[in-house]
Design an enzyme around this catalytic site. Sequence first.
Site, short mmCIF file in Angstrom:
data_model
loop_
_atom_site.label_atom_id
_atom_site.label_comp_id
_atom_site.label_asym_id
_atom_site.label_seq_id
_atom_site.Cartn_x
_atom_site.Cartn_y
_atom_site.Cartn_z
N ASP A 168 -16.98 -18.85 27.60
CA ASP A 168 -17.10 -17.40 27.59
C ASP A 168 -16.88 -16.86 26.18
O ASP A 168 -17.57 -15.95 25.73
CB ASP A 168 -16.07 -16.78 28.53
CG ASP A 168 -16.33 -17.13 29.98
OD1 ASP A 168 -17.17 -18.01 30.23
OD2 ASP A 168 -15.69 -16.54 30.86
N CYS A 188 -11.80 -24.54 30.30
CA CYS A 188 -12.37 -23.20 30.22
C CYS A 188 -12.58 -22.62 31.61
O CYS A 188 -12.74 -23.34 32.60
CB CYS A 188 -13.68 -23.23 29.44
SG CYS A 188 -14.30 -21.60 28.96
N ASP A 189 -12.64 -21.29 31.63
CA ASP A 189 -12.44 -20.47 32.83
C ASP A 189 -13.03 -21.00 34.13
O ASP A 189 -12.34 -21.14 35.13
CB ASP A 189 -13.04 -19.08 32.60
CG ASP A 189 -12.40 -18.38 31.42
OD1 ASP A 189 -11.56 -18.99 30.74
OD2 ASP A 189 -12.76 -17.22 31.18
N CYS A 211 -8.17 -20.42 25.86
CA CYS A 211 -7.74 -19.16 25.23
C CYS A 211 -6.30 -18.82 25.59
O CYS A 211 -5.88 -18.93 26.74
CB CYS A 211 -8.67 -18.03 25.65
SG CYS A 211 -10.38 -18.29 25.13
N GLU A 214 -19.34 -11.19 31.50
CA GLU A 214 -18.16 -10.44 31.12
C GLU A 214 -18.49 -9.44 30.01
O GLU A 214 -19.48 -9.59 29.31
CB GLU A 214 -17.05 -11.39 30.66
CG GLU A 214 -16.50 -12.23 31.79
CD GLU A 214 -15.41 -13.17 31.33
OE1 GLU A 214 -15.20 -13.30 30.10
OE2 GLU A 214 -14.77 -13.81 32.18
N SER A 238 -13.56 -9.85 30.95
CA SER A 238 -12.77 -10.99 30.50
C SER A 238 -11.32 -10.80 30.88
O SER A 238 -10.82 -9.67 30.97
CB SER A 238 -12.89 -11.13 28.99
OG SER A 238 -11.88 -11.97 28.47
#
Length: 578
Positions: A94, A135-136, A207, A457, A483
């Site tokens: 993202d 990651c997400d 992140c 996002e 996000s």
Amino acid sequence: MPDRPLPYDRPTDVGKRHSHALTDGPDRAPARAMLKAIGFTDDDLAKPLIGVATTWIETMPCNFNQRRLAEFVKQGIREAGGTPMEFNTVSVSDGVSMGTEGMKASLISREVVADSIELVVRGHLLDGVVCLVGCDKTIPGAAMALARLDVPGLILYNGTIYPGTYKGRDLTIVSVFEAVGAYRAGKIGLQELYDIESAACPGAGACGGQYTANTMSTAMEFLGLSPGGLNGIPAEDPKKDAAAKQAGELAMTLVRHDIRPRHIVTRASIDNAIASVAATGGSTNGVLHLLAIAHEFGIPLELDEFGPIADRTPIVADLRPGGRFTAADIYDAGGIGLVMRELLKRDLLHGEEKNVDGRTLAKIAAAAVETEGQQVVVPIETPIKEVGGLTILRGSLAPEGCVVKLAGHERLHHRGPARVFDSENDCFAAVKERRIMPGDVVVIRYEGPVGGPGMQEMLSVTAALVGEGLGDQVALLTDGRFSGGTHGLMIGHVAPEAALGGPIALVHEGDEVEIDVEAKRLDLHVEEAELARRRAEWAAPPPRYASGVMAKYAALVSSASEGAVTTGRRLGSALAAR
């Protein structure tokens, strides 16, 4: 007679509940021959076969340490009596793709992650699986796969990135997005923007705030699919390797005792996961993903059920983007177990729910060791906020509901003129040109699961608004997503979406929009007769993609209010109506 014993008559290991059909007996000689070609021995093939599903990819720091961690997972599996088989699936960053057409691939990748893990485990009759995620979308994707498969397995998060530093302050990737807005507003120069860019991400890991990756990592521990305390170890902490080895050993325990995901995940544990999102000021994407996970487990869960849980759950973790600290800080403070401990004080969790590591959530909380003087997790008696970090709104503009993030701002009411954009890019151009004014309600539509497709996002827009100093003076609503790094009065997942003719498609420039969080309302103040006229004139736009994975997703995906899962029900209903 053979001059040495052959493997065909060897007793089957009790843990080979699935793989025995792949490897055992003379009829399976061709399969054994192919597996021997890549180094597996007769002894290897006599043991339970355990998948090690990684989401390693060279397009981001978020998953970059998984190749190393996979080796430790495999070591743990071997030492515990199993045979690991590593395989890879996809991930879309993202943070890298944000603000581009590539961002539309992000949510779609969740389905691909789930599908591909399911296909490999089913196709190769694996007895268990360890999913390495970062990651997400890889985190919920792995949980969805475990739900479908229901073979013994667990999820290990490869860890958060450490914060960068610039002029004595900690940075995350959101700092860079906001610096872009500050640069566009003339508040900083190009050199400072470059210095922030170069310092923000110092190494591997996802992140660093309580954005979507760390929100979902936390939720997995509360849900029970990730061993207590292991996810929170940062990616570059030396203890992460030992955690990976422990995960491999634990997977073999699950296989030996046939402990499966559906033994762990219940409606009560899903409520625990929802509470974790609320208590940490986590990402609104947690709503979308927990709806999808519950769907795959066959556990009824409605969008409106998130609100009451969040309303009774105070925020007790002072985490970015709404707070001061990063995910690495909460690990140093004593870990996510401190959040569990505080919530259990008021019976806000189901403490008896089990974790894959064999402990109850209450025991995990009791084992947490608080670092003296830590300020990240506060006592529930003096919370950061009395209510959780999100809630659900309905109203004339969102009949099927929407999600508003409450952490990181104090506003509970906003009424103003709509500034309408039919794509994120159009809106971002307006933000860069300083055409958004204090008091505006920014409406970004045709970015939902079908319309985007992929429900991208909006961090580029929201961070730019914050960077320009408008974060506390405007509201933003969309049928897309935000996000986990977003803060301010931002409303996402507006349903029905514009592409399906939802009321958001009927908003005109200058219409009055009202957001009333206390009343749980999102309303468009336009006469019904005028809305009926607009509705009669509205026509669905042509699909943005006519073929390929994006078109396939748009045809199959459900509403955001149902988790944006690819059930195909909407398509089936449309075909039946013909």
